[in-house]
Scaffold this motif. Sequence first.
Motif, mmCIF file in Angstrom:
data_model
loop_
_atom_site.group_PDB
_atom_site.id
_atom_site.type_symbol
_atom_site.label_atom_id
_atom_site.label_comp_id
_atom_site.label_asym_id
_atom_site.label_seq_id
_atom_site.Cartn_x
_atom_site.Cartn_y
_atom_site.Cartn_z
ATOM 1 N N HIS A 37 0.832 -1.193 0.000
ATOM 2 C CA HIS A 37 0.000 0.000 0.000
ATOM 3 C C HIS A 37 0.871 1.249 0.000
ATOM 4 C CE1 HIS A 37 -3.395 -2.566 1.676
ATOM 5 N NE2 HIS A 37 -4.002 -1.859 0.748
ATOM 6 N N LYS A 38 0.440 2.272 -0.700
ATOM 7 C CA LYS A 38 1.036 3.601 -0.570
ATOM 8 C C LYS A 38 0.072 4.409 0.279
ATOM 9 C CE LYS A 38 2.981 7.461 -3.220
ATOM 10 N NZ LYS A 38 3.211 8.014 -4.580
ATOM 11 N N HIS A 39 0.578 5.006 1.348
ATOM 12 C CA HIS A 39 -0.298 5.577 2.371
ATOM 13 C C HIS A 39 0.145 6.991 2.716
ATOM 14 C CE1 HIS A 39 -2.250 4.828 6.615
ATOM 15 N NE2 HIS A 39 -2.851 5.766 5.931
ATOM 16 N N HIS A 40 -0.718 7.958 2.473
ATOM 17 C CA HIS A 40 -0.462 9.335 2.881
ATOM 18 C C HIS A 40 -1.158 9.556 4.210
ATOM 19 C CE1 HIS A 40 0.765 11.583 -1.071
ATOM 20 N NE2 HIS A 40 1.540 10.555 -0.805
ATOM 21 N N HIS A 45 4.236 6.966 3.662
ATOM 22 C CA HIS A 45 5.029 5.745 3.670
ATOM 23 C C HIS A 45 4.366 4.682 2.802
ATOM 24 C CE1 HIS A 45 1.943 5.069 6.761
ATOM 25 N NE2 HIS A 45 2.107 3.779 6.524
ATOM 26 N N TYR A 46 5.018 3.541 2.715
ATOM 27 C CA TYR A 46 4.494 2.369 2.024
ATOM 28 C C TYR A 46 4.343 1.259 3.060
ATOM 29 C CZ TYR A 46 5.721 4.721 -2.347
ATOM 30 O OH TYR A 46 5.801 5.628 -3.376
ATOM 31 N N TRP A 59 4.669 -4.510 7.499
ATOM 32 C CA TRP A 59 5.811 -3.642 7.802
ATOM 33 C C TRP A 59 5.578 -2.281 7.144
ATOM 34 C CZ3 TRP A 59 6.118 -8.762 6.816
ATOM 35 C CH2 TRP A 59 6.870 -9.569 7.695
ATOM 36 N N ALA A 60 5.790 -1.203 7.887
ATOM 37 C CA ALA A 60 5.731 0.149 7.333
ATOM 38 C C ALA A 60 7.130 0.512 6.833
ATOM 39 C CB ALA A 60 5.272 1.139 8.401
ATOM 40 N N VAL A 61 7.206 0.887 5.566
ATOM 41 C CA VAL A 61 8.489 1.206 4.929
ATOM 42 C C VAL A 61 8.468 2.692 4.565
ATOM 43 C CG1 VAL A 61 10.114 0.561 3.101
ATOM 44 C CG2 VAL A 61 8.496 -1.143 3.990
ATOM 45 N N PRO A 62 9.046 3.566 5.409
ATOM 46 C CA PRO A 62 8.918 5.007 5.197
ATOM 47 C C PRO A 62 9.352 5.489 3.811
ATOM 48 C CG PRO A 62 9.800 4.583 7.382
ATOM 49 C CD PRO A 62 9.754 3.268 6.677
ATOM 50 N N LYS A 72 19.251 -0.050 1.495
ATOM 51 C CA LYS A 72 18.681 -0.738 2.659
ATOM 52 C C LYS A 72 17.602 0.168 3.251
ATOM 53 C CE LYS A 72 21.913 -4.038 2.541
ATOM 54 N NZ LYS A 72 22.653 -3.660 1.319
ATOM 55 N N ARG A 73 16.365 -0.235 3.176
ATOM 56 C CA ARG A 73 15.249 0.598 3.597
ATOM 57 C C ARG A 73 14.695 0.127 4.943
ATOM 58 N NH1 ARG A 73 13.525 3.420 -1.180
ATOM 59 N NH2 ARG A 73 15.491 4.344 -1.875
ATOM 60 N N LEU A 74 14.545 1.079 5.875
ATOM 61 C CA LEU A 74 13.953 0.770 7.175
ATOM 62 C C LEU A 74 12.540 0.240 6.975
ATOM 63 C CD1 LEU A 74 13.982 0.937 10.321
ATOM 64 C CD2 LEU A 74 13.035 3.256 10.056
ATOM 65 N N ALA A 75 12.194 -0.834 7.687
ATOM 66 C CA ALA A 75 10.850 -1.424 7.648
ATOM 67 C C ALA A 75 10.437 -1.727 9.086
ATOM 68 C CB ALA A 75 10.849 -2.701 6.805
ATOM 69 N N VAL A 76 9.443 -1.014 9.573
ATOM 70 C CA VAL A 76 9.007 -1.155 10.965
ATOM 71 C C VAL A 76 7.844 -2.135 11.024
ATOM 72 C CG1 VAL A 76 8.168 0.040 13.025
ATOM 73 C CG2 VAL A 76 9.720 1.219 11.436
ATOM 74 N N GLU A 77 8.026 -3.234 11.735
ATOM 75 C CA GLU A 77 6.962 -4.237 11.849
ATOM 76 C C GLU A 77 5.772 -3.640 12.595
ATOM 77 O OE1 GLU A 77 6.274 -8.788 13.532
ATOM 78 O OE2 GLU A 77 8.298 -7.945 13.433
ATOM 79 N N THR A 78 4.581 -3.801 12.046
ATOM 80 C CA THR A 78 3.367 -3.266 12.657
ATOM 81 C C THR A 78 2.419 -4.420 12.989
ATOM 82 O OG1 THR A 78 2.302 -2.905 10.493
ATOM 83 C CG2 THR A 78 3.613 -1.085 11.396
#
Length: 200
Positions: A37-40, A45-46, A59-62, A72-78
């Motif tokens: 998803h692309k999310h505004h 973020h994606y 995972w939220a990928v800013p 290397k892209r940060l991905a925060v587990e949600t």
Amino acid sequence: MPAPSKLKAYRAKREFSKTPEPAGGPVAAEGNRFVVHKHHATADHYDLRLQVGDVLKSWAVPRGPSLNPADKRLAVETEDHPLEYIDFEGVIPEGEYGGGPMIVWDTGVWAPMDDVEKSLRTGSFKFRLAGEKLNGGWMLTRLKPKPGEDEGKKNWLLFKERDLAADARLDILEARPESVKSGRRIEELVATPKPAARPA
């Protein structure tokens, strides 16, 4: 039907009488679909979501995914999301959790390169995607919490494996900003204004 505990965090954050997001119900658990998803929202973020059993691991990928293996892209587990969320595209009302427009930026099927539970537990998760925009091998590797950092916050790094689907020159986010579901850009996905009331 997903065990109530799996979607407890997801449901606790949302008021389903106010948001069009799915609450989650009895659905077939077999499958290996994925969605990005692309999310505004508060921060653009994606969201990468992989079907694992009867829920979507998320995972939220800013900065969004990159086809360049060097990125290397940060991905925060949600929290886990219901399977119905794969097809969700719309506007989450302002004031609600995650308020803002969301599009299905990419979707398709995925396959793990090793046992999923083991990979998630050890923090080394290799998988393949077959989508309209993202394909080939990918890697999620979990970062160790920094001193003083919240132990419950799970930060990972997402990056592309070096294969035929990798491309260091193409910015896929710029080249393909549209929804694969509706063809619209996220800027076009705004709530329809209510008609002005006629004067009495």
